[in-house]
Motif scaffolding. Structure first.
Motif, PDB file in Angstrom:
ATOM      1  N   ASP A1112     -28.765 -71.540  20.577  1.00 52.31           N
ATOM      2  CA  ASP A1112     -30.096 -72.147  20.502  1.00 52.31           C
ATOM      3  C   ASP A1112     -31.153 -71.103  20.126  1.00 52.31           C
ATOM      4  O   ASP A1112     -32.292 -71.181  20.592  1.00 52.31           O
ATOM      5  N   PHE A1115     -34.997 -71.717  19.358  1.00 49.17           N
ATOM      6  CA  PHE A1115     -35.950 -71.945  20.452  1.00 49.17           C
ATOM      7  C   PHE A1115     -36.373 -70.635  21.122  1.00 49.17           C
ATOM      8  O   PHE A1115     -37.087 -70.681  22.125  1.00 49.17           O
ATOM      9  N   LEU A1119     -38.722 -70.027  24.534  1.00 47.29           N
ATOM     10  CA  LEU A1119     -38.101 -69.657  25.809  1.00 47.29           C
ATOM     11  C   LEU A1119     -38.623 -68.323  26.329  1.00 47.29           C
ATOM     12  O   LEU A1119     -38.836 -68.164  27.536  1.00 47.29           O
ATOM     13  N   TYR A1122     -41.924 -68.885  27.912  1.00 42.69           N
ATOM     14  CA  TYR A1122     -41.781 -69.525  29.220  1.00 42.69           C
ATOM     15  C   TYR A1122     -41.360 -68.507  30.280  1.00 42.69           C
ATOM     16  O   TYR A1122     -41.850 -68.532  31.412  1.00 42.69           O
ATOM     17  N   GLU A1123     -40.453 -67.599  29.921  1.00 44.01           N
ATOM     18  CA  GLU A1123     -40.030 -66.576  30.874  1.00 44.01           C
ATOM     19  C   GLU A1123     -41.163 -65.609  31.192  1.00 44.01           C
ATOM     20  O   GLU A1123     -41.269 -65.128  32.324  1.00 44.01           O
ATOM     21  N   CYS A1149     -42.498 -71.336  15.879  1.00 38.91           N
ATOM     22  CA  CYS A1149     -41.220 -71.809  16.419  1.00 38.91           C
ATOM     23  C   CYS A1149     -41.068 -73.316  16.218  1.00 38.91           C
ATOM     24  O   CYS A1149     -40.007 -73.782  15.776  1.00 38.91           O
ATOM     25  N   VAL A1167     -26.333 -77.518  19.457  1.00 42.93           N
ATOM     26  CA  VAL A1167     -27.267 -77.632  20.578  1.00 42.93           C
ATOM     27  C   VAL A1167     -27.315 -79.103  20.985  1.00 42.93           C
ATOM     28  O   VAL A1167     -27.664 -79.972  20.180  1.00 42.93           O
ATOM     29  N   ALA A1171     -30.282 -80.450  25.642  1.00 40.95           N
ATOM     30  CA  ALA A1171     -30.748 -79.061  25.613  1.00 40.95           C
ATOM     31  C   ALA A1171     -31.996 -78.929  24.748  1.00 40.95           C
ATOM     32  O   ALA A1171     -32.918 -78.167  25.081  1.00 40.95           O
ATOM     33  N   LYS A1172     -32.050 -79.656  23.637  1.00 37.42           N
ATOM     34  CA  LYS A1172     -33.257 -79.626  22.807  1.00 37.42           C
ATOM     35  C   LYS A1172     -34.458 -80.134  23.591  1.00 37.42           C
ATOM     36  O   LYS A1172     -35.539 -79.540  23.564  1.00 37.42           O
ATOM     37  N   ARG A1175     -35.552 -77.567  26.259  1.00 33.69           N
ATOM     38  CA  ARG A1175     -36.226 -76.383  25.733  1.00 33.69           C
ATOM     39  C   ARG A1175     -37.593 -76.721  25.159  1.00 33.69           C
ATOM     40  O   ARG A1175     -38.540 -75.921  25.269  1.00 33.69           O
ATOM     41  N   CYS A1178     -40.615 -76.692  27.520  1.00 40.13           N
ATOM     42  CA  CYS A1178     -41.352 -75.460  27.816  1.00 40.13           C
ATOM     43  C   CYS A1178     -42.748 -75.471  27.212  1.00 40.13           C
ATOM     44  O   CYS A1178     -43.618 -74.719  27.663  1.00 40.13           O
TER      45      CYS A1178
END
Length: 1409
Positions: A1112, A1115, A1119, A1122-1123, A1149, A1167, A1171-1172, A1175, A1178
């Motif tokens: 993925d 993304f 991600l 977000y982290e 993105c 993916v 999961a899409k 993600r 976020c």
């Protein structure tokens, strides 16, 4: 002081010592103590005397709430008493009454005396004899003893004599009864069921008459029996069978078993029918129609049925008669008279002398125990092998030949040396065949895994310490069979001369993350390091995770050194030890370092097996150079440049290379095959050293020998020569050496300039070889290449030429690549030279029929395209990974002789270099990309999903090189050739698919693909050929919009795609920025792939933990943002503001994701849709206002529409946890909390929250919205048009969760949920409540009560609008103003239900009054 007895002492000496011991009065070393048996009430020493007085002196401690029985301390089931289980007690029963009832006083016994009726008991008088005393019984007299078969097994002589007497009395009784029988016909009718037993008792077997009172009890019994017989005679056969079935069905199975046991017990008490030949017909089974009439009662009917339970379940064979007893004639050795106590045969003890029965395969579905012969071959259970082979010496299943793994383990610890040796040799053969995959199709489970789990490593390690050389040698061979696969090593040697073939992955097990609870909550400085944790583990734990590391922990290396240095075993054991050391060196760089650091190990190898001088007359392998020892040095050198330097300088490997390579192979005073092998390994070791920029001084010293060797390359030996494969491998190793030396010489100038500019601090020193030392070889090698291309027409020279041509291409690529970096580079001359190379060599090579036929095998040889078609491979365990190369020569594959991969990879390398120097040559190679085999191969790759493991990674790495080179060639040709440009989307699709496949060590390829092809406008042809306009036309809908604001959900994505195509360079910069953490890895990979040898630290690739990029990766910016922002435990953000540039990164993105979803959907198929969705969530979770930004909102709307298309909704399964999350419910909880906090009623965020509330998803999320977060319903004003999801997905099927229906009803009635606030959920709640209250389905009492309660409350609602909506709701209709249809009045069936519910309420009120 007493002395110990010696083996030489005689019996007189022992008696003398005994007398001396007794007279000395010394205490004995051991004493016999009799332990009391508490179950029999025995007392130990000292207890018997004081037992009488202990009752009054003993203190009794009572503890309240103490259970009557102690709890079981083991998992074994508690013991049960048959007598206790038969007694029934009640809690309220008085203990005194129970004691009186079970009183066993003498009065209770005497009061129940009943005299036995002996009127019909026969009386036998003692026989008169002339002897005064009874005759003394002697052992030799057996005439008056019962035979063993009738005596019931093993019994004493006295018991057998008593049994014989009873048998004699029984015969007398039978004779008298037969005289008292009415007629012979009656006896026949009575005893038809006993036709098999002529001596059976003519009467009932179960009814004995013991309980009858009166003198004629036996006569009464016979009358009952006769009545039963008469009744049975009057019944037909079908009636008897029917009654028999009824009885069997009604009776307790235990009772039936008891009756049959009585029948079975009575039969052996009579002589065997086989002793009466005249009654042979009586031994046959009676026909079925007679069986039904045999019994005179229900019990007899049960008894006469043939017992089927005697057979084991699933058995196919019939029960055979027991074998006859052993006679004296059957003995192989006849007993003699002078032998003591051998005058009497004992059949039980002589049973083992019988011949084994034939093996019978049981027809059962249960797995049978595998048995192997000494060669490791699996023996079928039905195969009957002769006993002289020695395969029947085991206790279990004596008729089956072969030994099980358990028995081999037992033999390996035997005290007998031959048994230990034989078992270890057999285990070695089994491991070799298991490694070859011979048991995969015939055995359930993995043999290797089973052996490792059973402790094979420890068994072999213990056996290595055996003092017997034979056992130790067998253990070494077994360890080699476990660790080393010969065909794996052959494959690695075969690919050594390929591009970067000298590099390999460490054979480490897959990393398994283990969470240590002890380290939780500690600071980083307080936590244990990985090395400390490893040292704290036991040998078993380490070996279970990593077999090689476990062996190293068990001090294997010092033991192997001892074997080589002190024991000096046979040549085979020496070869096995060297191969084991090579496998350990392949494990990891740390393992290779341990091999180098082991005291005197490498010194022994160098002095004994790589001497500087040797004599050909040596009888031992010691003192002769071995190719396996040279290979060990090469593998150790691959682990790192420092290890290579230690080998060359400290251990004298450089001197050995000089001695071995300065002469021709036939001058080395060795066997021809061994001389070719050791020179080949010497060239390979030298090539590895040259790959670090080392041992280049040796190149200058041995230059004449190298030129001499090169002159013999073009003179290939004929294919019939058995030494031809070894000669070819030697030539390949020589050319690999020249390639690495050329790379190193090309770096001399750069290092010289860097050392001058930096003062020699950080730059490595320049190698002693310079560019001038290698330029003279290019002309000669070019001539060789042209000659080999011409040899392709010769069938005898074709295979050898195809083997050598790829290595020449790799050498020429290295030469021209380094030439372009030199100061002496002359562009004009080089361009002319490249044109001649193209016209004279490359184009004829590509157009040759042999090469064209080879290219047709591209797809069949591919690992990527045939990931699902790979046959069953060998057994690979998790803690001992391998390459699974068994049978690689005989099946199509990447390394097979028919594979085009080495040739195409070498050609692609050379084309990449020369087209970079001479741009005009690119157009001459369009035929390669446009050929049908290459195009079909690329199409298959674009749709493949290969899996990753050690067995495929080393092959996938070479295939990734070819795919990258083909894409690089396409990158040069797409802007120049219109035909190539037509396939631009295919090349782009392949680049996107290959990107997440690339493995550690290929970081430079990732960087190059991202920089050139992935974000290139030339490869996204849709962006400049009307692609956005086509999307706009496809999205166009004929809706008449009267409102000023159009619905955001219907916005077209065409304009967004057009803008994304313009921003492709910025998007590329964004992703490269987020991959900046790979910069150091990219530099290391670049140095290795481009031949910057002096900067290479190790030829061992990074540990295989997975692909470089996750699947993925598009993304990634989202991600990482977000982290960085983080989410606290309460759901709020951990930081107040986003980092600088976050909005632009998220926008790029989302633009890239939109472009992939529309035009490269196949690239994102790996993916999952869930999961899409997770993600993309976020966007809402990483900031409080990021989703409100206009570019982010527009792009997210477009992606939401793509995710919720009618063709994609069914594939969006939110019940599956997204990768990286424990469950989707956790993510949704954070989303709902964020919506309540910062959404401000945003329609996009509302659609995102509503999507998981569809009926087919988990009820937990709907309960969370209508329970904990019911306040958000006031701001969830998304309309059905904005949601773009059919309302039927929210309303169908009807809700069946009663708590959720109550929440629906409460939110509607209390006004929490209104149509003006939340139209979508209002319609959904109306639909579910309406269908629930008017449902006609039968339900539980609680559900029915809830229906009546809701219906009554709805009827008495004061809100007329809501009341009519709930009662008259019909169907959801999104085109209506209310979004649902209503009845004008209640249908009759619903009206009746309403009246009935209201009537029930009125009647209950009247009853209450």
């Amino acid at each position: 002081m007493l002395r110990r007895p010696k083996p030489t002492d005689s019996e007189a000496d022992l008696l003398r010592e005994q007398e001396h011991f007794l007279t000395s009065g010394a205490p004995s070393a051991a004493s016999v103590v009799r332990r009391p048996d508490k179950r029999r009430g025995e007392a130990g020493e000292g207890e018997g005397r004081s037992g009488e007085n202990e009752g009054s002196q003993r203190d009794v401690v009572t503890i309240e709430d103490l259970p009557d029985q102690l709890p079981s301390l083991t998992p074994a089931p508690p013991k049960k008493s048959r007598f206790k289980a038969s007694r029934v007690t009640f809690e309220d029963e008085d203990a005194e009454e129970r004691l009186d009832r079970h009183d066993t006083h003498i009065s209770a016994v005497l009061s129940r005396i009943v005299e036995r009726d002996t009127s019909s008991t026969p009386i036998s008088l003692p026989a008169f004899t002339g002897m005064a005393f009874p005759k003394v019984l002697h052992r030799s007299e057996t005439s008056n003893q019962a035979p063993l078969s009738s005596a019931g097994g093993k019994k004493s002589i006295f018991a057998r004599q008593i049994a014989a007497q009873k048998l004699k009395e029984c015969k007398t009784t039978l004779h008298s009864l037969s005289e008292a029988a009415p007629t012979p016909e009656t006896t026949m009718d009575t005893d038809q069921c006993d036709a098999a037993d002529p001596a059976a008792v003519p009467g009932p077997r179960l009814v004995s008459g013991q309980g009858l009172q009166g003198p004629d009890s036996s006569g009464e019994t016979m009358r009952i029996h006769m009545e039963n017989q008469a009744k049975l005679q009057a019944m037909s056969q079908s009636e008897i069978l029917e009654e028999q079935k009824k009885l069997l069905f009604q009776l307790d199975p235990r009772l039936v078993d008891f009756v049959r046991s009585r029948k079975a017990q009575s039969v052996p008490s009579f002589p065997s029918p086989s002793k009466h030949p005249k009654d042979k017909s009586g031994t046959e089974d009676p026909p079925v129609q007679d069986v039904s009439r045999e019994s005179g009662s229900c019990s007899a009917a049960v008894l006469c049925q043939k017992p089927q339970e005697v057979k084991m379940e699933g058995e196919e064979e019939e029960l055979s008669a027991p074998p006859p007893a052993v006679t004296e004639e059957d003995l192989p050795v006849k007993p003699q008279k002078e032998w003591v106590h051998m005058d009497k045969l004992e059949p039980e003890k002589l049973e083992w002398l019988r011949d084994l029965p034939e093996p019978r395969r049981k027809g059962t579905k249960k797995a049978m125990q595998a048995r192997f012969d000494f060669a490791g071959t699996l023996i079928p259970p039905t195969e009957d092998l002769p006993t002289h082979l020695g395969l029947h010496h085991h206790g279990e299943e004596p008729e089956r030949a072969g030994y099980s793994l358990q028995e081999l383990f037992l033999l390996s610890r035997s005290q007998v040396i031959q048994q230990r040796t034989l078992s270890l040799s057999t285990l070695a053969n089994i491991l070799s065949k298991a490694c070859a995959g011979e048991y995969v199709s015939v055995l359930k489970g993995s043999v290797t895994s089973t052996l490792l789990d059973a402790g094979l490593l420890f068994l072999l390690r213990f056996a290595l310490d055996d003092s017997v050389e034979g056992v130790m040698s067998a253990a070494v061979h077994a360890l080699k069979a476990l660790l080393v696969c010969a065909e794996d090593e052959e494959c690695l040697d075969c690919t050594f001369s390929w591009f970067r073939g000298l590099s390999s992955f460490p054979l480490l097990p897959s990393a398994q993350e283990e969470e240590d609870e002890e380290d939780e909550g500690l600071d980083e400085s307080m936590k244990e390091t990985a090395k400390e944790k490893e040292e704290r583990k036991s040998d078993h734990e380490v070996a279970r995770q990593d077999a090689v590391k476990g062996l190293l922990k068990m001090k294997l290396l010092p033991r192997l050194r001892y074997i080589l240095e002190v024991v000096r075993p046979s040549p085979r054991v020496v070869q096995d030890v060297l191969e084991i050391l090579t496998r350990i060196a392949r494990h990891s760089s740390s393992s290779a370092t341990q091999v180098l650091d082991c005291p005197r190990l490498m010194e022994t190898v160098m002095s004994e097996f790589l001497p500087t001088s040797w004599s050909p007359s040596s009888q031992s392998i010691y003192g002769l150079p071995l190719s396996s020892a040279m290979k060990l040095l090469r593998v150790l050198a691959t682990s790192g440049r420092h290890a290579c330097a230690r080998l060359l300088n400290s251990l004298g490997a450089s001197e050995r290379l000089s001695h071995l390579l300065s002469a021709e192979p036939n001058e080395l005073l060795l066997e021809p095959t061994e001389s070719l092998r050791i020179t080949t390994e010497a060239y390979r070791l030298w090539a590895v050293a040259a790959g670090y920029g080392q041992a280049c001084k040796l190149y200058i010293d041995l230059y004449p020998a190298l030129v001499t060797a090169l002159q013999s390359v073009h003179r290939l030996p004929p294919a019939s020569d058995p030494l031809q494969p070894l000669q070819l491998q030697r030539f390949l190793a020589l050319l690999s050496l020249l390639t690495q030396v050329t790379h190193t010489a090309g770096c001399h100038q750069e290092l010289q300039a860097g050392m001058v500019s930096s003062g020699g601090e950080e730059c490595p020193p320049p190698p002693p070889v310079s560019w001038g030392h290698v330029t003279g070889l290019q002309t000669s090698l070019m001539g060789h290449l042209k000659g080999f291309i011409k040899n392709l027409d010769d069938p005898l020279q074709k295979d050898g030429s195809l083997t050598l041509i790829p290595v020449y291409l790799v050498y020429l690529e290295a030469y021209y690549h380094q030439l372009s970096r030199q100061n002496c580079f002359k562009p004009v001359e080089t361009l002319q030279e490249l044109e001649l190379l193209t016209s004279d060599a490359l184009l004829p090579l590509m157009s040759h029929s042999v090469v064209q036929g080879l290219i047709k095998n591209l797809k069949s040889s591919s690992v990527v395209c045939n990931a699902q078609a790979i046959p069953l491979g060998p057994e690979i365990t998790n803690n001992l990974p391998g390459l699974a190369c068994m049978g690689w020569r005989n099946r199509p594959g990447l390394v097979a002789p028919s594979s085009p991969f080495p040739l195409l990879t070498g050609l692609g390398l050379l084309l990449e270099t020369i087209t970079g120097i001479h741009k005009g040559l690119s157009s001459k190679f369009t035929g390669l990309l446009l050929s049908e085999p290459v195009t079909g191969y690329l199409r298959s790759c674009s749709q493949a999903t290969p899996s990753l493991s050690h067995t495929k990674a080393w092959l996938l790495r070479h295939e990734h090189h070819l795919l990258y080179l083909l894409l690089r060639l396409a990158h040069r040709l797409v802007p120049l050739d219109s035909e190539i440009a037509k396939h631009a989307s295919l090349y782009h699709q392949v680049a996107l698919v290959v990107l997440p496949w690339l493995l550690p060590g290929s970081e430079y390829l990732v960087h190059e693909l991202l920089s050139t092809i992935v974000f290139s406008k030339d490869f996204i042809s849709e962006g400049h050929s009307g692609g956005p306009e086509a999307v706009e036309l496809g999205e166009l809908k004929l809706h008449e919009e009267t409102q000023k604001d159009t619905s955001p959900s219907l916005q077209t994505v065409g304009a967004l795609l057009r803008e994304a195509c313009v921003q492709l360079p910025s998007i590329r910069g964004c992703f490269l920025t987020h991959l900046a953490h790979l910069e150091s890895s990219v530099i290391v990979s670049r140095d290795a792939l481009l031949g910057h040898n002096p900067w290479i630290k190790s030829h061992l690739l990074p540990e295989l933990t997975g692909p470089i990029l996750p699947s993925d990766w598009p993304f990634l910016p989202l991600l990482s943002l977000y982290e960085q922002s983080g989410v606290s435990d309460g759901g709020g953000l951990a930081v107040e503001e986003l980092p600088q540039g976050a909005l632009q990164a998220v926008t790029h993105c989302l633009q890239w994701l939109l472009l992939l979803e529309v035009w490269r959907e196949e690239a994102l198929k790996v993916v999952l849709p869930v999961a899409k969705f997770a993600r993309l969530s976020c966007v809402f979770l990483c900031s409080s206002d990021l989703f409100l930004e206009r570019p982010v909102q527009r792009l997210t709307w477009g992606l939401f529409r793509l995710l919720t298309r009618s063709t994609k909704l069914d594939s969006l399964d939110l019940n599956v946890p997204p990768p990286g999350l424990a469950s989707f419910q956790d993510l949704y909880s954070a989303l709902v909390s964020q919506y309540e906090a910062v959404s401000f009623g945003d329609r996009l965020f509302g659609c995102w929250v509503l999507l998981p509330l569809q009926r087919r998803y988990s009820t937990t999320m709907r309960l969370a919205v209508f329970g904990e977060h019911v306040g958000m319903l006031r701001s969830l004003g998304v309309t059905l048009e904005q949601l773009s999801i059919p309302i039927e997905r929210f309303t169908s099927p009807p809700e069946d969760s009663l708590p959720l229906l109550r929440l629906y009803f409460r939110s509607l009635v209390t006004g929490t949920l209104k149509r003006s606030w939340c139209p979508v959920l209002y319609v959904a709640a109306l639909s579910h409540v309406n269908s629930f209250i008017f449902s006609q389905d039968a339900a539980a009492q609680e559900v029915e009560t809830a229906r009546h309660s809701m219906l009554r409350k709805i009827y008495y609602l004061t809100d007329e609008v809501l009341r009519s909506h709930l009662l008259l709701f019909r169907l959801p209709q999104h085109h209506l103003q209310l979004s649902f249809d209503m009845y004008e009045q209640l249908p009759p069936i619903r009206a009746k239900r309403l009246e009935r519910v209201l009537g029930l309420q009125e009647s209950s009120v009247d009853k209450g009054d």
